[in-house]
Every structure is written in C-alpha cells, then in structure tokens.
Design a protein around this motif. Structure first.
Motif, PDB file in Angstrom:
ATOM      1  N   THR A   1       0.833  -1.187   0.076  1.00  0.00           N
ATOM      2  CA  THR A   1       0.095  -0.217   0.027  1.00  0.00           C
ATOM      3  C   THR A   1       0.625   1.061  -0.622  1.00  0.00           C
ATOM      4  N   GLY A   2       1.603   0.925  -0.744  1.00  0.00           N
ATOM      5  CA  GLY A   2       3.247   2.405  -0.281  1.00  0.00           C
ATOM      6  C   GLY A   2       2.783   3.567  -1.937  1.00  0.00           C
ATOM      7  N   GLY A   3       1.290   3.206  -2.544  1.00  0.00           N
ATOM      8  CA  GLY A   3       1.110   3.982  -3.852  1.00  0.00           C
ATOM      9  C   GLY A   3       0.763   5.549  -3.266  1.00  0.00           C
ATOM     10  N   PRO A   4      -0.211   5.466  -2.469  1.00  0.00           N
ATOM     11  CA  PRO A   4      -0.804   6.540  -1.638  1.00  0.00           C
ATOM     12  C   PRO A   4       0.339   7.775  -1.551  1.00  0.00           C
ATOM     13  N   LEU A   5       1.303   7.044  -0.986  1.00  0.00           N
ATOM     14  CA  LEU A   5       2.304   8.131  -0.670  1.00  0.00           C
ATOM     15  C   LEU A   5       3.274   8.714  -1.245  1.00  0.00           C
ATOM     16  N   TYR A   6       3.503   7.177  -2.530  1.00  0.00           N
ATOM     17  CA  TYR A   6       4.375   7.993  -3.746  1.00  0.00           C
ATOM     18  C   TYR A   6       3.356   8.973  -4.687  1.00  0.00           C
ATOM     19  N   VAL A   7       1.974   8.690  -4.100  1.00  0.00           N
ATOM     20  CA  VAL A   7       1.008   9.511  -4.899  1.00  0.00           C
ATOM     21  C   VAL A   7       0.989  11.190  -4.064  1.00  0.00           C
ATOM     22  N   ILE A   8       1.065  11.076  -3.090  1.00  0.00           N
ATOM     23  CA  ILE A   8       1.956  12.509  -1.824  1.00  0.00           C
ATOM     24  C   ILE A   8       2.747  13.254  -2.895  1.00  0.00           C
ATOM     25  N   ALA A   9       3.978  12.286  -2.810  1.00  0.00           N
ATOM     26  CA  ALA A   9       4.964  13.075  -3.132  1.00  0.00           C
ATOM     27  C   ALA A   9       4.952  13.160  -4.432  1.00  0.00           C
ATOM     28  N   VAL A  10       4.708  12.827  -5.907  1.00  0.00           N
ATOM     29  CA  VAL A  10       4.538  13.157  -6.988  1.00  0.00           C
ATOM     30  C   VAL A  10       3.718  13.954  -7.374  1.00  0.00           C
ATOM     31  N   LYS A  11       2.362  14.384  -7.251  1.00  0.00           N
ATOM     32  CA  LYS A  11       1.490  15.240  -7.125  1.00  0.00           C
ATOM     33  C   LYS A  11       2.430  16.429  -6.503  1.00  0.00           C
ATOM     34  N   ASN A  12       3.423  16.544  -5.321  1.00  0.00           N
ATOM     35  CA  ASN A  12       3.516  17.500  -4.722  1.00  0.00           C
ATOM     36  C   ASN A  12       5.140  18.153  -5.754  1.00  0.00           C
ATOM     37  N   ALA A  13       5.463  17.851  -6.143  1.00  0.00           N
ATOM     38  CA  ALA A  13       6.545  17.818  -6.832  1.00  0.00           C
ATOM     39  C   ALA A  13       6.069  18.498  -8.461  1.00  0.00           C
ATOM     40  N   VAL A  14       4.860  17.601  -9.074  1.00  0.00           N
ATOM     41  CA  VAL A  14       4.542  18.275 -10.457  1.00  0.00           C
ATOM     42  C   VAL A  14       3.528  18.600 -11.054  1.00  0.00           C
ATOM     43  N   ILE A  15       3.008  19.154 -11.672  1.00  0.00           N
ATOM     44  CA  ILE A  15       1.927  19.948 -11.687  1.00  0.00           C
ATOM     45  C   ILE A  15       1.315  19.295 -12.803  1.00  0.00           C
ATOM     46  N   ASP A  16       1.807  18.905 -14.449  1.00  0.00           N
ATOM     47  CA  ASP A  16       1.285  18.061 -15.335  1.00  0.00           C
ATOM     48  C   ASP A  16       0.528  16.989 -14.807  1.00  0.00           C
ATOM     49  N   LEU A  17      -0.830  16.830 -14.934  1.00  0.00           N
ATOM     50  CA  LEU A  17      -1.417  15.232 -14.836  1.00  0.00           C
ATOM     51  C   LEU A  17      -0.970  13.996 -15.435  1.00  0.00           C
ATOM     52  N   LYS A  18      -0.495  14.499 -16.636  1.00  0.00           N
ATOM     53  CA  LYS A  18       0.525  13.091 -17.491  1.00  0.00           C
ATOM     54  C   LYS A  18       1.789  12.843 -17.247  1.00  0.00           C
ATOM     55  N   THR A  19       2.078  13.957 -16.309  1.00  0.00           N
ATOM     56  CA  THR A  19       3.596  13.669 -16.191  1.00  0.00           C
ATOM     57  C   THR A  19       3.564  12.920 -14.737  1.00  0.00           C
ATOM     58  N   PHE A  20       2.320  13.154 -13.927  1.00  0.00           N
ATOM     59  CA  PHE A  20       1.728  12.852 -12.576  1.00  0.00           C
ATOM     60  C   PHE A  20       2.532  11.024 -12.772  1.00  0.00           C
ATOM     61  N   ARG A  21       0.892  10.716 -13.522  1.00  0.00           N
ATOM     62  CA  ARG A  21       0.767   9.595 -14.343  1.00  0.00           C
ATOM     63  C   ARG A  21       2.186   8.976 -14.951  1.00  0.00           C
ATOM     64  N   ALA A  22       2.453   9.006 -15.901  1.00  0.00           N
ATOM     65  CA  ALA A  22       4.204   8.463 -16.273  1.00  0.00           C
ATOM     66  C   ALA A  22       5.180   8.409 -15.210  1.00  0.00           C
ATOM     67  N   THR A  23       5.573   9.476 -13.791  1.00  0.00           N
ATOM     68  CA  THR A  23       5.961   9.119 -13.481  1.00  0.00           C
ATOM     69  C   THR A  23       5.869   8.056 -11.981  1.00  0.00           C
ATOM     70  N   MET A  24       4.518   8.057 -12.055  1.00  0.00           N
ATOM     71  CA  MET A  24       3.808   6.921 -11.031  1.00  0.00           C
ATOM     72  C   MET A  24       3.845   5.342 -11.263  1.00  0.00           C
ATOM     73  N   PHE A  25       3.525   5.950 -12.873  1.00  0.00           N
ATOM     74  CA  PHE A  25       4.006   3.920 -13.013  1.00  0.00           C
ATOM     75  C   PHE A  25       5.637   4.348 -13.794  1.00  0.00           C
ATOM     76  N   ALA A  26       5.977   4.798 -13.211  1.00  0.00           N
ATOM     77  CA  ALA A  26       7.523   4.331 -13.709  1.00  0.00           C
ATOM     78  C   ALA A  26       7.996   3.830 -12.088  1.00  0.00           C
ATOM     79  N   ILE A  27       7.735   4.923 -10.976  1.00  0.00           N
ATOM     80  CA  ILE A  27       8.463   4.885  -9.240  1.00  0.00           C
ATOM     81  C   ILE A  27       7.530   3.237  -8.964  1.00  0.00           C
ATOM     82  N   LEU A  28       6.521   3.036  -9.398  1.00  0.00           N
ATOM     83  CA  LEU A  28       6.022   1.978  -9.134  1.00  0.00           C
ATOM     84  C   LEU A  28       6.543   0.553  -9.809  1.00  0.00           C
ATOM     85  N   GLY A  29       6.623   0.653 -10.950  1.00  0.00           N
ATOM     86  CA  GLY A  29       7.195  -0.380 -11.871  1.00  0.00           C
ATOM     87  C   GLY A  29       8.485  -0.996 -10.940  1.00  0.00           C
ATOM     88  N   LEU A  30       9.395   0.064 -10.717  1.00  0.00           N
ATOM     89  CA  LEU A  30      10.584  -0.290  -9.919  1.00  0.00           C
ATOM     90  C   LEU A  30      10.956  -0.744  -9.037  1.00  0.00           C
TER      91      LEU A  30
END
Length: 236
Positions: A140-169
């Motif tokens: 259940t680490g996803g929500p914490l990554y959501v908070i971190a990524v959403k805090n750092a990026v504004i564009d939702l396309k970048t948010f979505r792509a970065t979430m794919f990457a961090i959860l994949g790694l």
C-alpha cells in the motif's frame, strides 16, 4: 471462487491503474483477500505489476520526471527491504492505521486549502522510504508516492507517467524479497496465465478511458481514491 475473484480483482485494479497511474493494489487487494492470505495476494499483484510496468514505462518514458524518480527510488529500495522483512515476520496493524489517518488528513487539507501548499523537496526522500516500506509490508505504498509526486509535478500526464515508473521500479525491488521469503512461488504462475487475457483487456480499456478524461476529472479521481485508500487502511 478463487479464480473468479482473482480475475475480477486484477481486472478492475489494473483498469483503474492504467487510467490514473496507481491504485492497482488498492483496488485488487480487497477482492483477493477474500480467498487468500495477504502475502499470497501481494505476490499476485506484484507479478501483474511486473508485467504491466515495462509496457507503461516504455510508452510514457518522455513524460517521466527522471529527477524526482531518482530521488524516490534511492530511498525506496531501503524501505522495501525493511518492509519486506516486516511482512515475513510480523504485520503491525497500527502502522497501517497510522498511514490511513495521514492520507485522510492530507486529502482533507487539499480539499479545504485555498493555497497550493508544497512540501520541501528534501521530504521526497522520506516519502520514498515510507512508500517503499509500506509497499513491502502491505503493498500500500502507492498513496505515499501519489502525495510525493503530486507535490513535485503539476502536469497530470507527468504525474501519471512518473507513478508508473516509481511503482514499476519498486516492484522489481520487491520481487527478490518475496522470492527469498518463499512467498512468491512457481505454482502461482499457472493462475496468472488464466487471468492474463482479462489483465490485457484491462490495460487496453484503461488506456481508452484515459484518453477521454480531462485533467479536472483525473484530479478528482486521484483525490477520491486517496480518500478511499485511507478509509480502507483504517477499517480493514
């Protein structure tokens, strides 16, 4: 019943995951936990993350925030290893409830606050560690990554792509931990093959829906799922 709920859980979970970049485990786990223990459920989710992540990362590579990804993954590796050890030897429910309270308070603050509050960039390492830890313990680490990524990026396309990457790694780091602990077993791949056609359909349909949604709707979906995840962590 086990196969049916596995199909339903994985299909719905990764359908949502493909649309917004996270929540695969959040949606899938409740279905899987009806018919299997937590470690086995996490193993199935990890396998499907391992299949989908390279596809998403390849397609969204240009939109990924590489700087943020590097910061999160470095601290996540330590968190996953420690969290994996906790999963194998204990399951402290109080940690899950504390995470639930934190997520709910974060969403409430986001909905009420008129100003766009930002965490310090240094705190991203902390979110990376905690995200990895909770990914290792409860998946259940996803929500914490959501908070971190959403805090750092504004564009939702970048948010979505970065979430794919961090959860994949994080998934790649988690696999050896599960194998070493004897949780991830070869016989599970038989059931994975049965679910695979429905999983592929979920990825296909999820991408179709994503292309039709606007950013305002996606933002509401992200905050809504964060709130649901916080409540589920508290009550389950």
């Amino acid at each position: 019943m086990m196969i049916l709920l596995l199909i339903i859980g994985i299909f719905i979970g990764f359908f949502i995951q493909t649309i917004i970049g996270f929540a695969g485990a959040l949606i899938s786990l409740p279905f899987l936990l009806f018919v299997m223990p937590l470690p086995e459920a996490i193993s199935y989710i990890t396998i499907f993350y391992a299949i989908s992540s390279p596809i998403h990362i390849y397609k969204e590579w240009e939109r990924i925030d590489k700087r943020l990804l590097k910061k999160l993954i470095l601290s996540s590796i330590i968190g996953v290893v420690i969290g994996g050890a906790v999963l194998l030897y204990s399951q402290p429910a109080v940690l899950k409830k504390a995470l639930g309270v934190f997520i709910i308070l974060f969403v409430i603050n986001k909905l009420k606050s008129k100003s766009d509050f930002k965490f310090s960039p240094k705190i991203e390492y902390v979110f990376g560690f905690l995200g990895g830890f909770f990914a290792g313990v409860f998946s259940t680490g996803g929500p914490l990554y959501v908070i971190a990524v959403k805090n750092a990026v504004i564009d939702l396309k970048t948010f979505r792509a970065t979430m794919f990457a961090i959860l994949g790694l994080v998934t790649l780091v988690r696999i050896p931990v599960l194998v070493f602990g004897g949780v991830l077993q070869f016989e599970q791949f038989y059931y994975v093959l049965l679910v695979l056609p429905f999983f592929i359909l979920a990825l296909f349909l999820g991408k179709k829906v994503y292309l039709r949604l606007n950013e305002a709707t996606l933002t509401k979906v992200v905050l809504g799922l964060l709130m649901i995840s916080g409540i589920m962590l508290l009550i389950k």
